[in-house]
Motif scaffolding. Structure first.
Motif, PDB file in Angstrom:
ATOM      1  N   LEU A 155       0.812  -1.213   0.000  1.00  0.00           N
ATOM      2  CA  LEU A 155       0.000   0.000   0.000  1.00  0.00           C
ATOM      3  C   LEU A 155       0.848   1.267   0.000  1.00  0.00           C
ATOM      4  CD1 LEU A 155      -2.739  -1.000   2.608  1.00  0.00           C
ATOM      5  CD2 LEU A 155      -2.879  -1.113   0.117  1.00  0.00           C
ATOM      6  N   VAL A 156       2.155   1.123   0.140  1.00  0.00           N
ATOM      7  CA  VAL A 156       3.031   2.293   0.148  1.00  0.00           C
ATOM      8  C   VAL A 156       2.944   2.999  -1.210  1.00  0.00           C
ATOM      9  CG1 VAL A 156       5.406   3.098   0.366  1.00  0.00           C
ATOM     10  CG2 VAL A 156       4.568   1.266   1.847  1.00  0.00           C
ATOM     11  N   VAL A 170       5.093   1.605   6.219  1.00  0.00           N
ATOM     12  CA  VAL A 170       4.340   0.650   7.036  1.00  0.00           C
ATOM     13  C   VAL A 170       5.204   0.237   8.220  1.00  0.00           C
ATOM     14  CG1 VAL A 170       3.234  -1.621   7.101  1.00  0.00           C
ATOM     15  CG2 VAL A 170       3.042  -0.204   5.056  1.00  0.00           C
ATOM     16  N   SER A 171       4.594   0.202   9.409  1.00  0.00           N
ATOM     17  CA  SER A 171       5.274  -0.254  10.621  1.00  0.00           C
ATOM     18  C   SER A 171       4.695  -1.591  11.047  1.00  0.00           C
ATOM     19  CB  SER A 171       5.120   0.765  11.760  1.00  0.00           C
ATOM     20  OG  SER A 171       5.654   2.017  11.389  1.00  0.00           O
ATOM     21  N   SER A 180      -2.253  -4.529  17.796  1.00  0.00           N
ATOM     22  CA  SER A 180      -2.581  -3.478  16.830  1.00  0.00           C
ATOM     23  C   SER A 180      -2.416  -3.922  15.382  1.00  0.00           C
ATOM     24  CB  SER A 180      -1.696  -2.247  17.084  1.00  0.00           C
ATOM     25  OG  SER A 180      -0.330  -2.558  16.853  1.00  0.00           O
ATOM     26  N   GLY A 181      -1.507  -4.865  15.131  1.00  0.00           N
ATOM     27  CA  GLY A 181      -1.255  -5.280  13.763  1.00  0.00           C
ATOM     28  C   GLY A 181      -0.392  -4.260  13.034  1.00  0.00           C
ATOM     29  N   ALA A 182      -0.410  -4.315  11.717  1.00  0.00           N
ATOM     30  CA  ALA A 182       0.394  -3.399  10.915  1.00  0.00           C
ATOM     31  C   ALA A 182      -0.159  -1.981  11.007  1.00  0.00           C
ATOM     32  CB  ALA A 182       0.432  -3.856   9.466  1.00  0.00           C
ATOM     33  N   ILE A 183       0.757  -1.013  11.026  1.00  0.00           N
ATOM     34  CA  ILE A 183       0.385   0.403  11.109  1.00  0.00           C
ATOM     35  C   ILE A 183       0.786   1.091   9.815  1.00  0.00           C
ATOM     36  CG2 ILE A 183       0.695   2.560  12.357  1.00  0.00           C
ATOM     37  CD1 ILE A 183      -0.745   0.455  13.965  1.00  0.00           C
ATOM     38  N   GLY A 204       0.099  11.099  10.621  1.00  0.00           N
ATOM     39  CA  GLY A 204       0.465  10.082  11.603  1.00  0.00           C
ATOM     40  C   GLY A 204       0.148   8.684  11.113  1.00  0.00           C
ATOM     41  N   GLY A 205      -0.158   7.780  12.045  1.00  0.00           N
ATOM     42  CA  GLY A 205      -0.393   6.381  11.695  1.00  0.00           C
ATOM     43  C   GLY A 205      -1.820   5.955  11.937  1.00  0.00           C
TER      44      GLY A 205
END
Length: 263
Positions: A129-130, A233-234, A240-243, A250-251
């Motif tokens: 998605l980046v 992506v973090s 929380s899963g992927a951020i 922000g995220g």
């Protein structure tokens, strides 16, 4: 008047021992250790001696392992009454309990490993998605040179002929207002070109899209979602899963994304 110490005859021996330790440094440590465990026989000298420092025991793990359970079981069997031995059914029940505890421990370890693998896999998928834009449940968008316009979606409970849209800056000041057609109902697309009421481009930053319309003859605020640009992506955590890191905003959790646009 003088005070006579009845044990004064032991003083020369103590002095001699101290002299021996001072003259022989190699045996000073051993002699000091022996002195800590013995007394001179003189109550006065024993009373003024400094107390030895006691070693502080290290903290031990208080959790019971399977080895501890079997040790308790063996102790129970060794201490049982030979005329009233442990019943076979009770023995089998205890063994089954031990196996259950061990199985639960291994299951927890496997779940932790599976959670870690799932988080990494989710982050790998989210990395696609980046560079794309995602629809987020927020009426705030970010205006920049890379994204000179803000797009969003207005959710309507029914068909509304005219929807009033207000663009406000981060301080709540009105920048521009216009109307969009909501006669189709449902989700209505809205777009702002980044110009103020005089047609001049505004500075980059956060801006809010406010929408309102008449529902059942009464003015009502309508929920607005905006599109945001994904920059990275973090991994996040297991809960929380992927951020997704959004440009200027922000995220946001991957699970909170409403839609994804084309690249």
């Amino acid at each position: 008047m003088s005070i006579v110490n009845p044990s004064s005859q032991s003083l020369p021996q103590a002095t001699a021992k101290s002299s021996t330790i001072a003259n022989n440094p190699q045996t000073s440590v051993a002699s000091a250790a022996n002195t800590e465990s013995t007394k001179t026989g003189n109550p006065f000298l024993d009373g003024i001696r400094l107390p030895t420092e006691s070693a502080i025991p290290e903290a031990k793990d208080q959790s019971l392992t399977q080895k501890d359970f079997f040790a308790l079981l063996s102790q129970q069997l060794s201490m049982q009454d030979p005329f009233k031995p442990v019943d076979n059914d009770q023995m089998i029940q205890q063994m089954a309990s031990f196996s259950t505890v061990d199985g639960i421990t291994k299951l927890n370890e496997e779940i932790l490993n599976l959670t870690s693998v799932t988080s990494s896999s989710q982050a790998l998928q989210a990395s696609g998605l980046v560079g794309r834009k995602v629809l987020i449940p927020s009426d705030t968008g970010y205006l920049s040179s890379e994204s000179p316009s803000i797009n969003g979606v207005i959710s309507t409970p029914e068909k509304i002929s005219d929807i009033t849209v207000r663009i406000e800056d981060s301080k709540g000041q009105l920048i521009q207002s216009f109307k969009v057609d909501g006669s189709a109902g449902g989700n209505v697309d809205v777009s702002w070109d980044g110009l103020d009421a005089e047609g001049l481009p505004v500075a980059g930053g956060e801006y809010q899209i406010k929408a309102s319309g008449k529902v059942d003859g009464k003015a009502q605020d309508l929920p607005v979602s905006t599109y945001a640009h994904v920059t990275s992506v973090s991994l996040g955590t297991a809960s929380s899963g992927a951020i997704l890191n959004l440009r200027g905003l922000g995220g946001i959790k991957l699970a909170d994304v409403l839609a994804v646009t084309e690249a």
